[in-house]
Design an enzyme around this catalytic site. Structure first.
Site, PDB file in Angstrom:
ATOM      1  CD  GLU A 164      -3.067  -1.052   2.172  1.00 38.67           C
ATOM      2  OE1 GLU A 164      -2.924  -0.256   3.112  1.00 38.67           O
ATOM      3  OE2 GLU A 164      -4.060  -1.789   2.049  1.00 38.67           O
ATOM      4  CD  GLU A 371      -3.843  -5.876   4.015  1.00 40.36           C
ATOM      5  OE1 GLU A 371      -4.639  -5.073   4.538  1.00 40.36           O
ATOM      6  OE2 GLU A 371      -2.609  -5.717   3.990  1.00 40.36           O
TER       7      GLU A 371
END
Ligand code: BG6
Length: 471
Positions: A164, A371
């Site tokens: 991320e 995720e």
């Protein structure tokens, strides 16, 4: 009934080093930015010192992974465990720890899926170079990546260079940006972002060179924003929000150059980073092989015209607040059509189908969900159970969205929800839990750290066993 998932679909679960390992300074591990930030909150919530204590429970935890039926385990290595000061001596104890974890996974039929850097830059690099602001951090990361490929490349096929980047870069604390002047902070941020793209590209090329059959890509925080109305400006605001939060990053990892609107933003804001001509080649050579996708919720936006309080051309990098684009700004709105989690995340399985289709049509690359999950304050009942039917509902609906996306033609190769076991959530410590396995501790009370299988564990076990036929 036939499964809607391909035979070779990879089922797993995820975690990250600083959120589970604990042992923050054991066996010569160095402090990280994630440790530093968590210590700022030590008086009010759990920190990374013990976390889920995976460092001392790894064998037992892997046995549980096997019992769950996991085929992949997505986790991260701690750079500061491998190289405590970031770019100096290699720590044999760090290597030994991850070697035994990887071997144990493989011995139990679980394929390791490894992230190199999940928010935990070695703090020594901040002290030496102010971290990613300095180009030396890029070379330090490449060296670390090469060490990992050399050491584990014969055992690990799937890699993610950075978790991320697209979200991390907007959070000052995660980047260790202390500058209070907004423009100066954005200038530093743009330089850091660029250096991380370079580092990512170098790691991709190193992986291709060193790991036979290796696949590497970014783990992106997916952004899917709906316009509040069908006014063209609202549609523009929503689209730009996704572009400025995620797509420009994926474009960098795929094309090796910023898209036009992003260059325009950098120029108008006066923060174009220092680049070298030779970088072009590095960036273009380091094309991602697949996209690891993290998805939790969707956003909703309306357009706000520029005014003197937030001048056009300026953009505030914050996750859920006001984001600016060149033509005004985009305001975060509540979506009345969606229910939200206890922590305000708008729950939206259809949004997952949308991003999967969107990213696939843009890049035609395989994707793996690394995720996806529901953060909630679970309750351990008197008889030692956790009845998390809300988590089962969340996962079931999102798996259904995955099946729809597969039927739409998206090349989705795996699903690895967040998280395997309860772990340290940055702002809510152990109050907000994501795990399929409960860890018996509270923020300020370590209790016995016992692992307890939640109802969602048994549900997901059946999903895996039937390759998604029975959910
Ligand atoms: C993702 C991160 O953005 O969100 C994880 O990669 C994080 O590290 C997860 O735990 C959930 O966020 P939070 O703040 O609820 O822990």
């Amino acid at each position: 009934m036939n499964s809607r998932f391909p035979k070779n679909f990879l089922w797993g679960a995820s975690s990250s080093a600083f959120q589970i390992e604990g042992a923050w300074d054991e066996d010569a591990k160095g402090m990280t930015v994630a440790d530093y930030n968590s210590f700022q909150r030590s008086a009010i919530q759990a920190d990374s010192k013990v976390a889920s204590d995976f460092y001392h429970h790894w064998k037992e935890d892997i046995a549980l992974m096997k019992e769950l039926g996991m085929q992949i385990y997505r986790f991260s290595l701690s750079w500061a465990r491998m190289i405590p000061d970031g770019d100096g001596a290699v720590n044999p104890a760090g290597i030994a720890f991850y070697r035994q974890v990887i071997d144990e996974l493989l011995d139990n039929g679980i394929e390791p899926v490894v992230t190199l850097y999940h928010f935990d830059l070695p703090y020594a690099l901040v002290e030496k170079y102010n971290g990613w602001e300095d180009r030396r951090c890029v070379r330090a990361f490449e060296r670390y990546a090469r060490l990992c490929f050399e050491t584990f490349g014969d055992k690990v096929k799937y890699w993610q260079a950075i978790n991320e980047q697209n979200l991390m870069i907007r959070v000052n604390e995660r980047m260790n940006i202390r500058e209070t002047d907004a423009w100066k902070a954005d200038k530093i941020r743009a330089q850091m972002d660029y250096h991380m793209f370079l580092a990512h590209a170098l790691a991709v090329s190193a992986c291709h060179e060193m790991v036979k059959g290796g696949k590497i890509g970014p783990a992106v925080s997916a952004s899917c924003t709906y316009p509040l109305t069908n006014k063209p400006q609202d549609i523009w605001a929503a689209r730009m929000n996704d572009c400025m939060k995620a797509v420009y990053c994926l474009d960098m990892h795929y094309y090796g150059e910023y898209p036009g609107y992003y260059m325009r933003y950098l120029k108008e804001r006066g923060i174009v980073p220092a680049m070298r001509e030779a970088d072009q080649e590095i960036l273009k050579a380091g094309r991602m092989d697949y996209i690891a996708l993290n998805y939790y919720r969707t956003l909703c936006a309306s357009f706000l015209p520029a005014d003197p309080g937030h001048p056009a051309g300026m953009r505030v990098f914050r996750t859920n607040e006001v984001d600016f684009d060149q033509y005004g700004c985009c305001r975060d709105e509540k979506n009345e059509n969606l229910k939200a989690s206890e922590y305000g995340a708008q729950i939206d399985p259809m949004g997952l189908r949308l991003v999967l289709n969107d990213y696939y049509s843009r890049y035609r690359l395989p994707m793996m969900i690394t995720e996806n999950g529901l953060g909630s304050p679970d309750v351990l009942t008197g008889d030692g159970k956790v009845h998390d039917s809300y988590r089962i509902d969340y996962l079931r609906e999102h798996l259904n969205a995955c099946a729809e996306a597969l039927e739409d033609g998206v090349e989705l190769i795996g699903y690895s929800p967040w998280s395997f076991l309860d772990l340290l959530s940055s702002h809510q410590g152990f109050r907000k839990r994501y795990g399929l396995v409960y860890v018996n501790r509270e923020d300020m009370d370590l209790k016995d750290m016992k692992r307890i299988k939640k109802d969602s564990f048994y549900w997901y076990q059946k999903v895996i066993r039937t390759n998604g036929e029975d959910w």
